[in-house]
Scaffold this motif. Structure first.
Motif, short mmCIF file in Angstrom:
data_model
loop_
_atom_site.label_atom_id
_atom_site.label_comp_id
_atom_site.label_asym_id
_atom_site.label_seq_id
_atom_site.Cartn_x
_atom_site.Cartn_y
_atom_site.Cartn_z
N ILE A 289 0.85 -1.21 0.00
CA ILE A 289 0.00 0.00 0.00
C ILE A 289 0.88 1.25 0.00
CG2 ILE A 289 -1.65 1.36 1.38
CD1 ILE A 289 -2.84 -1.35 2.31
N LEU A 290 1.92 1.22 0.84
CA LEU A 290 2.84 2.37 0.93
C LEU A 290 3.53 2.64 -0.42
CD1 LEU A 290 4.06 4.24 3.29
CD2 LEU A 290 6.06 2.78 3.07
N LYS B 22 -2.04 4.72 -4.98
CA LYS B 22 -2.60 5.08 -3.68
C LYS B 22 -1.96 6.39 -3.20
CE LYS B 22 -4.22 0.59 -2.28
NZ LYS B 22 -5.61 0.90 -2.69
N ASN B 23 -2.51 6.94 -2.14
CA ASN B 23 -2.05 8.27 -1.71
C ASN B 23 -1.21 8.19 -0.44
OD1 ASN B 23 -3.67 8.83 -3.86
ND2 ASN B 23 -4.70 10.54 -2.90
N LEU B 24 -0.11 7.43 -0.55
CA LEU B 24 0.85 7.45 0.56
C LEU B 24 2.23 7.73 -0.05
CD1 LEU B 24 -0.73 4.73 2.86
CD2 LEU B 24 -0.56 7.17 3.31
N GLY C 72 2.69 7.36 -3.96
CA GLY C 72 1.73 8.26 -4.58
C GLY C 72 2.14 9.72 -4.43
N LEU C 73 2.74 10.04 -3.31
CA LEU C 73 3.18 11.42 -3.07
C LEU C 73 4.40 11.74 -3.95
CD1 LEU C 73 2.84 14.06 -1.53
CD2 LEU C 73 4.13 13.07 0.37
N ARG D 273 3.11 12.37 -7.33
CA ARG D 273 2.47 13.69 -7.43
C ARG D 273 3.51 14.79 -7.55
NH1 ARG D 273 -2.51 15.74 -6.92
NH2 ARG D 273 -2.60 17.95 -6.47
N PHE E 135 0.69 21.63 1.84
CA PHE E 135 0.37 20.28 1.38
C PHE E 135 1.47 19.30 1.75
CE2 PHE E 135 0.56 16.98 -1.97
CZ PHE E 135 -0.63 16.32 -1.65
N GLU F 244 1.22 18.37 5.48
CA GLU F 244 0.11 17.47 5.80
C GLU F 244 0.29 16.08 5.20
OE1 GLU F 244 -2.23 18.35 8.03
OE2 GLU F 244 -1.00 20.14 8.17
N SER F 245 0.72 16.03 3.95
CA SER F 245 0.87 14.73 3.28
C SER F 245 2.05 13.95 3.87
CB SER F 245 1.03 14.90 1.77
OG SER F 245 2.09 15.77 1.48
N GLN G 64 0.97 12.14 6.91
CA GLN G 64 0.21 10.92 6.58
C GLN G 64 1.17 9.77 6.27
OE1 GLN G 64 -2.74 11.88 7.75
NE2 GLN G 64 -3.86 11.03 6.00
N ALA H 160 1.95 6.16 8.32
CA ALA H 160 1.88 4.84 7.67
C ALA H 160 3.16 4.03 7.93
CB ALA H 160 1.66 5.01 6.17
#
Lengths: 141, 107
Positions: A78-79, A84-86, A89-90, A93, A104, A107-108, A111, A115
Motif C-alpha cells: 500500500i505504501l 494510492k495516496n501514501l 503516490g506522493l 504527485r 500540502f 500534511e501529506s 500521513q 503509515a
C-alpha cells in the motif's frame, strides 16, 4: 486434530526480523528528509527519489519471500503503490506537479510518516512472539 | 461543511471497503473504524481550514482525504496483525498447558 492444525496454521506470523525493522526505519528517515524537499523543483531531487523507489522495491521483494508475512507485505505494498495516496503516490504527485506547496507537503508527509510508523510498530510487535517462543524453549530445557 | 455528515459518509465507505476487500480481517477492521474516524476528525477540520484559506488546492484536499482512506487500510492491517500475534501467543499457551497436563498424567 486436523481442523485444529489448520486453524493454528492461520495464526502463524513471521518472526521479528531485525533487517526488516532496520530497513523500515531507514526508509522512514530517508523519506522524511526527502519529502521536506518536495517544496522545491522535482528535477533537483530526482536521483534521491529514484533511490527511495529502489529501496521500496527491494524491501517488497525481501518481504515477499518470507513465510506467514502477508500483513507486513500488504502494508508495504500500500505504501509503495503509486495509485494510492501514501509514499509512492506522493512521490508521483511531486514528479507530476514538479513542486508542491508547503502546507500540502506538511500534511501529506505526516500521513506518510504515520503509515511507516505502523509498519515499524508491527514489526516490533512480532518480537513478542519470538520472545514467547524463546521463553518456552528456556522453560523446556 | 457538515463534519458529522462527512464523517458518517466516510464511516459507511470504510466499512464497505473492509467487508469487500479485507473479509478475513473484517472483525478487526470494523473495530478500528470508529477509533480511526475519531482520530481523523481533527485532520479533516484542519484540511478544510487550509482549503478555505487557499493554502491547499481542492485537488490537494482530495488527495489528503484519499490518503486518509489508505491510512485506514494500514491501520486495519496493523490491528489484524496484532490480533493474530496475540491469538498465536494464546494458542501456544493452550498447547503448552495441554502438553503439561498430558505429560503429568502419563508420567
Amino acid at each position: 486434530m486436523s481442523i485444529f492444525l489448520v486453524s493454528c496454521e492461520g495464526l502463524r506470523t513471521a518472526a521479528f526480523d531485525q533487517y526488516s525493522y532496520q530497513k523500515a526505519t531507514e526508509i522512514k528517515v530517508e523519506a522524511a528528509n526527502l519529502l521536506d524537499s518536495a517544496v522545491y523543483p522535482y528535477a533537483e531531487h530526482e536521483q534521491k527519489v529514484e533511490k527511495l523507489r529502489e529501496d521500496l522495491q527491494k524491501i517488497i521483494e525481501y518481504e515477499k519471500n518470507k513465510s506467514y508475512n502477508d500483513i507486513s507485505l500488504a502494508m508495504w505494498q500500500i505504501l509503495s503503490d503509486e495509485e494510492k495516496n501514501l509514499l509512492a503516490g506522493l512521490l508521483k504527485r511531486w514528479e507530476n506537479q514538479q513542486q508542491l506547496s508547503p502546507a500540502f507537503v506538511q500534511e501529506s508527509k505526516a500521513q506518510v510518516m504515520e503509515a511507516i510508523n505502523l509498519i515499524i510498530k508491527y514489526e516490533a510487535a512480532k518480537d513478542k512472539t519470538s520472545k514467547a517462543q524463546l521463553q518456552k524453549l528456556i522453560n523446556t530445557y | 461543511m457538515d463534519f458529522e455528515e462527512l464523517l458518517k459518509e466516510m464511516r459507511n465507505s470504510l466499512l464497505l471497503l473492509v467487508r469487500e476487500q479485507y473479509a478475513d480481517f473484517s472483525k478487526a477492521g470494523e473495530d478500528t473504524v470508529t477509533q480511526f474516524l475519531e482520530d481523523a476528525r481533527e485532520k479533516l477540520r484542519k484540511w478544510t481550514f487550509l482549503l478555505a484559506e487557499e493554502l491547499i488546492t481542492p485537488a490537494e484536499y482530495e488527495w489528503l482525504l484519499k490518503s486518509q482512506k489508505d491510512l485506514f487500510l494500514m491501520h486495519t492491517l496493523y490491528s489484524a496483525g496484532i490480533s493474530k500475534i496475540r491469538l498465536g501467543i494464546f494458542k501456544n499457551k493452550v498447547i503448552n498447558t495441554i502438553t503439561d497436563v498430558a505429560i503429568k498424567a502419563l508420567l
